[in-house]
Design a protein around this motif. Structure first.
Motif, short mmCIF file in Angstrom:
data_model
loop_
_atom_site.label_atom_id
_atom_site.label_comp_id
_atom_site.label_asym_id
_atom_site.label_seq_id
_atom_site.Cartn_x
_atom_site.Cartn_y
_atom_site.Cartn_z
N GLY A 1 -29.87 -2.99 5.00
CA GLY A 1 -28.70 -4.07 4.04
C GLY A 1 -28.80 -5.13 3.55
N ARG A 2 -29.40 -6.49 4.55
CA ARG A 2 -28.92 -7.26 4.33
C ARG A 2 -30.23 -8.05 3.07
NH1 ARG A 2 -28.49 -7.41 10.09
NH2 ARG A 2 -30.18 -8.14 11.09
N SER A 3 -31.25 -7.08 4.02
CA SER A 3 -32.51 -7.58 3.13
C SER A 3 -32.64 -7.02 1.51
CB SER A 3 -33.77 -7.45 4.13
OG SER A 3 -33.20 -5.94 4.44
N LEU A 4 -31.24 -5.79 1.18
CA LEU A 4 -32.16 -5.66 -0.33
C LEU A 4 -32.28 -6.79 -1.38
CD1 LEU A 4 -30.40 -2.13 -0.13
CD2 LEU A 4 -32.68 -3.00 0.45
N ALA A 5 -32.74 -6.84 -2.65
CA ALA A 5 -32.32 -8.10 -2.87
C ALA A 5 -30.56 -8.16 -4.09
CB ALA A 5 -33.98 -7.88 -3.97
N ALA A 6 -30.43 -6.26 -3.80
CA ALA A 6 -29.57 -6.94 -4.36
C ALA A 6 -28.02 -7.39 -3.93
CB ALA A 6 -28.99 -5.21 -4.36
N PHE A 7 -27.89 -7.75 -2.31
CA PHE A 7 -27.32 -8.33 -1.95
C PHE A 7 -27.74 -9.47 -1.75
CE2 PHE A 7 -26.61 -4.17 -0.32
CZ PHE A 7 -25.02 -4.23 -0.63
#
Length: 222
Positions: free
Chosen positions: A165-171
């Protein structure tokens, strides 16, 4: 020195638990972190982690523990406090999670007169209100903007939110919150080397946020 960051949802279905989980996972790469949740069993399922027993914590990924609101804390603690209308005492820094922006969510927060340090905006395309409207109504900055994106749902469905999750561009804007929190806990020593350039294109903060939600990049990939 310890630090607590509390996230409260303006209403139900704002994405508060998801934002809290990703923020905690990001913080855990800097220092030992605990995620306290008002619904630890549901958040354990969200993170594909074993369910914690009352008053105890379980390890989600290295450096990150999950427990209920009465569980032990760490150097860095993120509190998923639930809905603003039913949340208990809000300690530490307090940020409201607002999806949309939604008029009803803003009206709820105004009616409660909470002490807020800022807003995390879960931005949807095509909404009439903007990040500037959120700041104007609540008189606090939008400290992070998380665009609604299918990649987030795919990551949750695959049970990979804690790891990926922390590597997603959205976050990406949550990384800035994590870096600021980590520096407050462990101040960096002064150095004569020039500081690396700060990327601001992906982050919407306060009055510098996009004037309309459709200005965001909805086609980003993780």
């Amino acid at each position: 020195m310890s630090r607590t960051i509390t996230l409260v949802g303006a209403r139900g279905g704002q994405g508060t638990s998801t934002v809290a989980a990703v923020l905690a996972a990001t913080l855990s790469t800097h220092a030992p972190t605990t995620l306290l949740s008002h619904e630890p069993l549901a958040v354990a399922q969200l993170l594909a982690a074993p369910p914690p027993l009352p008053g105890q914590a379980v390890t989600v990924v290295p450096g990150l523990r999950l427990t209920g609101l009465d569980g032990p804390r760490s150097e860095l603690t993120v509190v998923d406090a639930g809905r603003a209308t039913s949340a208990a005492d809000l300690d530490g820094e307090c940020y409201a999670v607002v999806r949309g922006p939604c008029y009803l969510a803003l009206a709820t927060l105004v009616s409660l007169s909470l002490r807020l340090d800022g807003v995390v905006l879960v931005a949807e395309p095509g909404r009439a209100l903007s990040a500037k409207d959120v700041t104007a109504v609540l008189d606090v900055p939008v400290v992070a903007t998380v665009p609604v994106h299918p990649a987030v749902a795919r990551t949750i469905d695959a049970g990979l939110l804690a790891d990926k999750g922390r590597s997603l561009a959205a976050f990406r804007s949550l990384e800035v919150m994590a870096e600021l929190a980590q520096r407050a806990v462990r101040p960096t020593e002064r150095t004569t080397e020039p500081a690396p350039p700060v990327r601001t294109a992906d982050v919407s903060v306060g009055r510098h946020a996009p004037s309309r939600s459709h200005d965001l990049s909805w086609g980003m990939e993780p």
